[in-house]
Design a protein around this motif. Structure first.
Motif, PDB file in Angstrom:
ATOM      1  N   PHE A 106      22.734  23.418   3.207  1.00  0.00           N
ATOM      2  CA  PHE A 106      21.413  22.892   2.860  1.00  0.00           C
ATOM      3  C   PHE A 106      20.961  21.927   3.958  1.00  0.00           C
ATOM      4  O   PHE A 106      21.706  21.010   4.311  1.00  0.00           O
ATOM      5  N   ALA A 107      19.757  22.101   4.462  1.00  0.00           N
ATOM      6  CA  ALA A 107      19.216  21.183   5.476  1.00  0.00           C
ATOM      7  C   ALA A 107      17.757  20.897   5.153  1.00  0.00           C
ATOM      8  O   ALA A 107      16.949  21.821   5.019  1.00  0.00           O
ATOM      9  N   MET A 108      17.425  19.615   5.019  1.00  0.00           N
ATOM     10  CA  MET A 108      16.045  19.237   4.708  1.00  0.00           C
ATOM     11  C   MET A 108      15.264  19.043   6.005  1.00  0.00           C
ATOM     12  O   MET A 108      15.738  18.367   6.920  1.00  0.00           O
ATOM     13  N   VAL A 109      14.061  19.618   6.035  1.00  0.00           N
ATOM     14  CA  VAL A 109      13.196  19.452   7.202  1.00  0.00           C
ATOM     15  C   VAL A 109      11.833  18.907   6.763  1.00  0.00           C
ATOM     16  O   VAL A 109      11.419  19.096   5.617  1.00  0.00           O
ATOM     17  N   HIS A 110      11.170  18.243   7.693  1.00  0.00           N
ATOM     18  CA  HIS A 110       9.912  17.564   7.376  1.00  0.00           C
ATOM     19  C   HIS A 110       8.958  17.732   8.543  1.00  0.00           C
ATOM     20  O   HIS A 110       9.354  17.536   9.693  1.00  0.00           O
ATOM     21  N   GLY A 111       7.722  18.078   8.249  1.00  0.00           N
ATOM     22  CA  GLY A 111       6.756  18.227   9.335  1.00  0.00           C
ATOM     23  C   GLY A 111       5.361  17.840   8.904  1.00  0.00           C
ATOM     24  O   GLY A 111       5.059  17.777   7.710  1.00  0.00           O
ATOM     25  N   LYS A 112       4.540  17.569   9.921  1.00  0.00           N
ATOM     26  CA  LYS A 112       3.152  17.213   9.612  1.00  0.00           C
ATOM     27  C   LYS A 112       2.287  18.459   9.448  1.00  0.00           C
ATOM     28  O   LYS A 112       1.190  18.384   8.906  1.00  0.00           O
ATOM     29  N   THR A 113       2.758  19.595   9.940  1.00  0.00           N
ATOM     30  CA  THR A 113       2.025  20.855   9.772  1.00  0.00           C
ATOM     31  C   THR A 113       3.013  21.947   9.393  1.00  0.00           C
ATOM     32  O   THR A 113       4.214  21.824   9.633  1.00  0.00           O
ATOM     33  N   ASN A 156       0.808  -1.220   0.000  1.00  0.00           N
ATOM     34  CA  ASN A 156       0.000   0.000   0.000  1.00  0.00           C
ATOM     35  C   ASN A 156       0.844   1.273   0.000  1.00  0.00           C
ATOM     36  O   ASN A 156       0.320   2.381   0.152  1.00  0.00           O
ATOM     37  N   GLY A 157       2.145   1.116  -0.176  1.00  0.00           N
ATOM     38  CA  GLY A 157       2.998   2.280  -0.409  1.00  0.00           C
ATOM     39  C   GLY A 157       3.416   3.058   0.822  1.00  0.00           C
ATOM     40  O   GLY A 157       4.041   4.107   0.709  1.00  0.00           O
ATOM     41  N   VAL A 158       3.076   2.555   2.018  1.00  0.00           N
ATOM     42  CA  VAL A 158       3.557   3.235   3.228  1.00  0.00           C
ATOM     43  C   VAL A 158       5.086   3.135   3.274  1.00  0.00           C
ATOM     44  O   VAL A 158       5.770   4.080   3.656  1.00  0.00           O
ATOM     45  N   LEU A 159       5.591   1.984   2.865  1.00  0.00           N
ATOM     46  CA  LEU A 159       7.030   1.837   2.682  1.00  0.00           C
ATOM     47  C   LEU A 159       7.321   1.821   1.183  1.00  0.00           C
ATOM     48  O   LEU A 159       6.647   1.108   0.430  1.00  0.00           O
ATOM     49  N   MET A 206      17.641  13.322  -1.625  1.00  0.00           N
ATOM     50  CA  MET A 206      16.754  14.449  -1.397  1.00  0.00           C
ATOM     51  C   MET A 206      15.578  13.933  -0.595  1.00  0.00           C
ATOM     52  O   MET A 206      15.496  12.782  -0.247  1.00  0.00           O
ATOM     53  N   GLU A 207      14.669  14.785  -0.276  1.00  0.00           N
ATOM     54  CA  GLU A 207      13.551  14.325   0.523  1.00  0.00           C
ATOM     55  C   GLU A 207      12.668  13.388  -0.285  1.00  0.00           C
ATOM     56  O   GLU A 207      12.575  13.475  -1.490  1.00  0.00           O
ATOM     57  N   GLN A 208      12.027  12.498   0.415  1.00  0.00           N
ATOM     58  CA  GLN A 208      11.094  11.593  -0.228  1.00  0.00           C
ATOM     59  C   GLN A 208       9.774  12.307  -0.399  1.00  0.00           C
ATOM     60  O   GLN A 208       9.262  12.886   0.530  1.00  0.00           O
ATOM     61  N   LEU A 209       9.242  12.220  -1.572  1.00  0.00           N
ATOM     62  CA  LEU A 209       7.902  12.733  -1.799  1.00  0.00           C
ATOM     63  C   LEU A 209       7.028  11.532  -2.090  1.00  0.00           C
ATOM     64  O   LEU A 209       7.516  10.431  -2.206  1.00  0.00           O
ATOM     65  N   PRO A 210       5.731  11.710  -2.203  1.00  0.00           N
ATOM     66  CA  PRO A 210       4.878  10.548  -2.431  1.00  0.00           C
ATOM     67  C   PRO A 210       5.393   9.793  -3.635  1.00  0.00           C
ATOM     68  O   PRO A 210       5.637  10.397  -4.672  1.00  0.00           O
ATOM     69  N   VAL A 229      12.351   2.146   3.903  1.00  0.00           N
ATOM     70  CA  VAL A 229      12.242   3.561   3.535  1.00  0.00           C
ATOM     71  C   VAL A 229      10.760   3.911   3.472  1.00  0.00           C
ATOM     72  O   VAL A 229      10.042   3.404   2.613  1.00  0.00           O
ATOM     73  N   PRO A 230      10.290   4.737   4.404  1.00  0.00           N
ATOM     74  CA  PRO A 230       8.871   5.095   4.369  1.00  0.00           C
ATOM     75  C   PRO A 230       8.594   6.224   3.387  1.00  0.00           C
ATOM     76  O   PRO A 230       9.477   7.009   3.061  1.00  0.00           O
ATOM     77  N   ASN A 231       7.372   6.278   2.912  1.00  0.00           N
ATOM     78  CA  ASN A 231       6.886   7.411   2.127  1.00  0.00           C
ATOM     79  C   ASN A 231       6.491   8.505   3.117  1.00  0.00           C
ATOM     80  O   ASN A 231       5.590   8.312   3.935  1.00  0.00           O
ATOM     81  N   HIS A 232       7.197   9.635   3.040  1.00  0.00           N
ATOM     82  CA  HIS A 232       6.927  10.725   3.996  1.00  0.00           C
ATOM     83  C   HIS A 232       5.447  11.052   4.096  1.00  0.00           C
ATOM     84  O   HIS A 232       4.912  11.240   5.184  1.00  0.00           O
ATOM     85  N   TYR A 233       4.820  11.162   2.923  1.00  0.00           N
ATOM     86  CA  TYR A 233       3.432  11.617   2.912  1.00  0.00           C
ATOM     87  C   TYR A 233       2.498  10.632   3.593  1.00  0.00           C
ATOM     88  O   TYR A 233       1.577  11.020   4.292  1.00  0.00           O
ATOM     89  N   LYS A 234       2.764   9.329   3.388  1.00  0.00           N
ATOM     90  CA  LYS A 234       1.876   8.324   3.992  1.00  0.00           C
ATOM     91  C   LYS A 234       2.010   8.305   5.508  1.00  0.00           C
ATOM     92  O   LYS A 234       1.127   7.821   6.208  1.00  0.00           O
ATOM     93  N   LEU A 235       3.133   8.813   6.016  1.00  0.00           N
ATOM     94  CA  LEU A 235       3.274   8.905   7.465  1.00  0.00           C
ATOM     95  C   LEU A 235       2.774  10.256   7.973  1.00  0.00           C
ATOM     96  O   LEU A 235       2.892  10.568   9.150  1.00  0.00           O
ATOM     97  N   GLY A 236       2.242  11.052   7.055  1.00  0.00           N
ATOM     98  CA  GLY A 236       1.665  12.329   7.467  1.00  0.00           C
ATOM     99  C   GLY A 236       2.603  13.520   7.380  1.00  0.00           C
ATOM    100  O   GLY A 236       2.234  14.634   7.744  1.00  0.00           O
TER     101      GLY A 236
END
Lengths: 147, 184
Positions: free
Chosen positions: B111-118, A47-50, B167-171, B57-64
């Motif tokens: 260069f510094a990559m940051v990631h947040g849910k909001t 499901n693409g979470v990973l 680089m950062e992971q996108l969906p 490796v998680p998808n950033h977006y799927k983790l919020g």
């Protein structure tokens, strides 16, 4: 995705053992059965979470080269330039970003010399200046994100 | 250095590790090797940095994590290594690099990559970097990704190979998918 999935995602970002039955070892640490871990892992990948599970190879250590580069693509030519740049197999990622330098891409080649050749070709085909920003030093890389 | 057997193992694992109870045995059977040989070679590649790590490796977006920003800073060259290390140690910074300036238009060298849910969470992180840099910060900007234009695995000497993304992971679909809107 439930709490157990989150624990699995967090644990598996820290590494994975190299032994005969590594899933069993991780499952035991998480209080799961081996089969439960494997089934959940498969679902998280499906499901693409990973996006990936396995060895993460370092291209530069394998003799390849990478760089980050950017161009200022005029808005009226943005789609055309995207197409031209994406057509290069050496372009691994390309992102639109909110800045005057509005297109940022990673060039990955088998040898360091091919980086400059690719940049020259992109400049020739687009007529734009490519801002090459290879890393001078890496201070930190860690893709761990808490689930 | 890598030999042909190492390269075969790399190719066999480029899509990932088998989801079988004995994954190294599974790879060994595919390649006509022994499991202990596969394990030894993977360990060696991990020790010498060819493999950064074995893991997920998680998808950033799927983790919020919907807000992914490339923060860029203009730091005096004589202080950049010390400050780059400190910024890299902040727990929310996923990648941190020294890169060349292109004066006069591009004066940023850190260069510094940051990631947040909001957005607020990312703003708070940027403020923390800014506080840490203090007077050594001669200017900064944040470039948010607005669209994925291309995303594929990297080509390497072992042929097409997905490697850890710098680089950062996108969906991600894991494959090139053309333009894909990103809503940050």
């Amino acid at each position: 995705m439930d709490e157990i999935d989150k624990q699995i995602i967090n644990a598996l970002q820290d590494g994975f053992p190299i032994c005969d039955a590594p899933y069993r070892q991780v499952a035991t640490q998480l209080g799961l059965t081996e089969q439960d871990l494997i089934t959940r892992l498969k679902t998280l990948l499906d499901n693409g979470v990973l996006t990936r599970f396995g060895p993460l190879y370092n291209a530069e250590q394998m003799g390849g080269a990478l760089t980050l580069a950017a161009v200022k693509a005029p808005i009226e030519r943005y789609d055309e330039i995207t197409e031209t740049i994406n057509a290069f197999p050496e372009i691994a990622h390309n992102y639109a970003r909110s800045h005057e330098l509005n297109m940022w891409f990673v060039i990955a080649t088998e040898t360091p010399e091919q980086i400059q050749q690719t940049i020259n070709a992109i400049e020739r085909e687009t007529g734009l200046t490519v801002y090459n920003m290879p890393k001078i030093k890496e201070y930190f890389v860690n893709l761990k994100l808490e689930a | 250095m890598l030999d042909d057997t190492d390269r075969k193992i790399i190719q066999a694992t480029q899509a990932g590790l088998p989801l079988t109870p004995e994954p190294y045995q599974t790879i060994a059977e595919q390649l006509g090797l022994t499991a202990s040989d596969v394990m030894m070679r993977l360990s060696a590649m991990q020790n010498n940095g060819i493999i950064r790590r074995i893991g997920a490796v998680p998808n950033h977006y799927k983790l919020g994590y919907r807000f992914n920003g490339m923060t860029v800073w203009n730091i005096p060259d004589e202080f950049i290594d010390e400050l780059g290390q400190k910024v890299g140690q902040l727990k929310f910074v996923s990648h941190c690099y020294h890169r060349p300036r292109h004066p006069p238009e591009w004066m940023y060298n850190l260069f510094a990559m940051v990631h947040g849910k909001t957005q607020e969470a990312v703003d708070e992180q940027i403020q923390q970097i800014s506080d840490l840099l203090g007077d050594y910060n001669l200017g900064c900007d944040v470039l948010y990704s607005t669209k994925i234009l291309k995303k594929t695995g990297f080509r390497t000497t072992a042929r097409t190979q997905e490697v850890e993304l710098r680089m950062e992971q996108l969906p991600s679909s894991g494959k090139s998918k053309g333009s894909q809107p990103v809503t940050d």
